[in-house]
Design a protein around this motif. Structure first.
Motif, mmCIF file in Angstrom:
data_model
loop_
_atom_site.group_PDB
_atom_site.id
_atom_site.type_symbol
_atom_site.label_atom_id
_atom_site.label_comp_id
_atom_site.label_asym_id
_atom_site.label_seq_id
_atom_site.Cartn_x
_atom_site.Cartn_y
_atom_site.Cartn_z
ATOM 1 N N ILE A 169 0.848 -1.201 0.000
ATOM 2 C CA ILE A 169 0.000 0.000 0.000
ATOM 3 C C ILE A 169 0.886 1.254 0.000
ATOM 4 O O ILE A 169 0.627 2.220 -0.716
ATOM 5 N N ALA A 170 1.969 1.193 0.752
ATOM 6 C CA ALA A 170 2.901 2.331 0.783
ATOM 7 C C ALA A 170 3.438 2.621 -0.614
ATOM 8 O O ALA A 170 3.516 3.782 -1.039
ATOM 9 N N GLN A 171 3.785 1.575 -1.345
ATOM 10 C CA GLN A 171 4.302 1.786 -2.705
ATOM 11 C C GLN A 171 3.286 2.560 -3.553
ATOM 12 O O GLN A 171 3.631 3.510 -4.253
ATOM 13 N N LEU A 172 2.026 2.150 -3.477
ATOM 14 C CA LEU A 172 0.978 2.796 -4.291
ATOM 15 C C LEU A 172 0.866 4.276 -3.965
ATOM 16 O O LEU A 172 0.742 5.122 -4.855
ATOM 17 N N LEU A 173 0.890 4.569 -2.684
ATOM 18 C CA LEU A 173 0.713 5.959 -2.258
ATOM 19 C C LEU A 173 1.939 6.788 -2.625
ATOM 20 O O LEU A 173 1.822 7.923 -3.087
ATOM 21 N N VAL A 174 3.110 6.191 -2.440
ATOM 22 C CA VAL A 174 4.343 6.912 -2.767
ATOM 23 C C VAL A 174 4.411 7.230 -4.264
ATOM 24 O O VAL A 174 4.794 8.324 -4.662
ATOM 25 N N PHE A 175 3.996 6.281 -5.094
ATOM 26 C CA PHE A 175 4.032 6.506 -6.540
ATOM 27 C C PHE A 175 2.928 7.452 -7.008
ATOM 28 O O PHE A 175 2.889 7.840 -8.170
ATOM 29 N N GLY A 176 1.988 7.782 -6.125
ATOM 30 C CA GLY A 176 0.986 8.784 -6.470
ATOM 31 C C GLY A 176 -0.257 8.256 -7.167
ATOM 32 O O GLY A 176 -0.982 9.013 -7.811
ATOM 33 N N SER A 177 -0.532 6.951 -7.034
ATOM 34 C CA SER A 177 -1.759 6.402 -7.622
ATOM 35 C C SER A 177 -2.975 6.868 -6.836
ATOM 36 O O SER A 177 -2.863 7.232 -5.667
ATOM 37 N N THR A 178 -4.136 6.816 -7.493
ATOM 38 C CA THR A 178 -5.394 6.953 -6.760
ATOM 39 C C THR A 178 -5.725 5.560 -6.230
ATOM 40 O O THR A 178 -5.886 4.623 -7.012
ATOM 41 N N VAL A 179 -5.775 5.429 -4.903
ATOM 42 C CA VAL A 179 -5.850 4.096 -4.287
ATOM 43 C C VAL A 179 -7.218 3.861 -3.664
ATOM 44 O O VAL A 179 -7.656 4.630 -2.805
ATOM 45 N N MET A 180 -7.893 2.799 -4.097
ATOM 46 C CA MET A 180 -9.161 2.392 -3.498
ATOM 47 C C MET A 180 -8.900 1.154 -2.646
ATOM 48 O O MET A 180 -8.585 0.081 -3.187
ATOM 49 N N LEU A 181 -8.979 1.310 -1.333
ATOM 50 C CA LEU A 181 -8.855 0.154 -0.437
ATOM 51 C C LEU A 181 -10.239 -0.471 -0.317
ATOM 52 O O LEU A 181 -11.139 0.114 0.274
#
Ligand SMILES: *Cc1c(COP(=O)(O)O)cnc(C)c1O
Ligand SMILES: [Zn+2]
Length: 420
Positions: A169-181
């Protein structure tokens, strides 16, 4: 793409031109997975083992003439592929084997095998001029898409189960994706993502829906055979969740047999967690994977937790057509394999990666491999992806750190207590 003859539906066999459909066979809905069929005569004139020997591009794109992209298609700058393959003589000896290699895809840019597929997804999406790419994932496919999108500033929306490991999850946020958990399982996230892609017109990277993911994943087989001097191994061990990796490995090997670059088909052994063993069950019982219902999946190896393996047709064919097998390993065996693999080779795997090695140990017990077999174990994900499981694995192995005060006397006390 004059080297792509057509796309062929796995269910009805109907052919589509590559520009006719983007994903599945419209006659068969989400199950109508298609396979990319190539003109090997044409490819033969564009690439050869001797040309490859001169090629200094140490990424998957060294195989571009064998991939479903235009020769001049721009590719993302991250260096995907050509991961190291290490001889593992100590592990081989422990298992009574003679030729064992570990290929480490934990060394990919976002630290899992999934970069191979996501790199192709980004190229295909940009070919279409897609504004947004989306995927559902247990974590690694998401991280891979996220990183590859960041490398070319491509907007993307990611659906992962909220239970995915923190590092992913950290990777997704760091790369700047729009993340739907997603409050649900991976299977729930997958269904929601398909609906979202339809609703918003996003480019869909989903495994076993997008036919080009197999084509990215097959590059691991091309690399294995090239790295072993075009002497195909006898057996390849890989862990299986959705079945896209094992299907991709099979596709790459079929390409190489068709081109005459290897002279026989290695056996593919799919390793599943006992708590997520849909493919193993179907293979043993001979059940039809188009009618076999989803199971409830539960395993420490989150990357191979799949109640309804999306690429089950290709995953079954990979084992059936190569005289391979499916085997299952328990979560305890998976966790035990993490330090065993790490201490035997220096390769630190996440649970799903270590599962392949746990499967090898079991296959040796079951007499599924012979002493002289040339065997490759694929580590599909880096151990730093799931530190909580790694800590659990060493606790189970009885390995603990020592607590010491910052002075030499206390160190001497501790040293006297160490096992000899
Ligand atoms: C995705 C993944 C797998 C399984 O691949 P499938 O195509 O889902 O079978 C295995 N290991 C790791 C680390 C993965 O990320
Ligand atoms: Zn069809």
């Amino acid at each position: 793409m004059d080297h792509v003859l057509h796309l062929s539906c796995l269910i009805c066999g109907r052919h589509y031109a590559a520009d006719e459909i983007d994903y599945i066979c419209p006659d068969h809905g989400d199950d109508g997975i298609v396979d990319v069929v190539y003109d090997y005569d044409l490819i033969q004139r564009r690439i050869s083992p001797s040309q490859l020997a001169e090629n200094k591009d140490w990424t998957i794109w060294r195989y571009k003439p064998l991939m479903p992209v235009e020769a001049d298609a721009p590719v993302p700058p991250l260096a995907v592929g050509w991961t190291p393959i290490y001889p593992a003589p100590r592990l081989a000896a422990e298992l009574g084997l003679t030729h064992l290699w570990v290929k480490d895809d934990g060394r990919q840019p976002t630290a899992s095998f999934k970069d191979r597929a996501s790199a192709v997804a980004v190229v295909k999406a940009q070919e279409k001029g897609a504004a947004v790419i989306t995927t559902a994932s247990t974590g690694n496919a998401a991280a891979a898409l996220s990183g590859l999108c960041a490398s070319v500033k491509q907007p993307n929306v990611i659906f992962v189960p909220e239970s995915a490991p923190q590092a992913k999850i950290a990777q997704l946020l760091v790369f700047g994706s729009t993340v739907m958990l997603v409050k649900g399982t991976y299977d729930d996230a997958f269904e929601l993502c398909l609906k979202a892609a339809n609703e918003y017109g996003w480019y869909n990277r989903n495994t076993a829906y997008n036919p080009y993911m197999t084509e990215g994943k097959k590059t691991a087989s091309l690399e294995i055979c090239e790295q072993l001097g075009w002497q195909a191994p006898d057996v390849i061990f890989v862990s299986v969740g959705d079945g896209c990796i094992i299907g991709g490995l099979h596709k790459g090997l079929k390409d190489l047999v068709a081109l005459g670059w290897i002279d026989r088909m290695p056996r593919l052994i799919g390793v599943q967690a006992e708590g997520s063993s849909y493919m193993a069950q179907a293979w043993r019982s001979g059940e039809d994977v188009l009618s076999k219902p989803a199971i409830v999946a539960n395993t420490v190896a989150d990357s191979i937790s799949a109640g309804l393996p999306r690429d089950r047709m290709k995953a079954l064919a990979a084992v059936m057509e190569t005289d391979g097998a499916y085997i299952t390993v328990t979560d305890d065996e998976i966790l035990a394999a993490i330090p065993a693999l790490a201490r035997g080779t220096g390769v630190f795997a996440e649970p799903a990666g270590a599962a392949a090695f746990a499967g090898l140990a079991k296959a040796v017990d079951q007499g599924l491999v012979a002493k002289q077999d040339r065997i490759v174990v694929l580590n599909t994900g880096n151990g730093l992806k799931d530190v909580a499981s790694a800590m659990k694995s060493v606790e189970m192995a009885g390995t603990q750190p020592y607590r010491v005060a910052p002075d030499l006397d206390d160190l001497r006390r501790v040293m006297r207590q160490l096992p000899k």
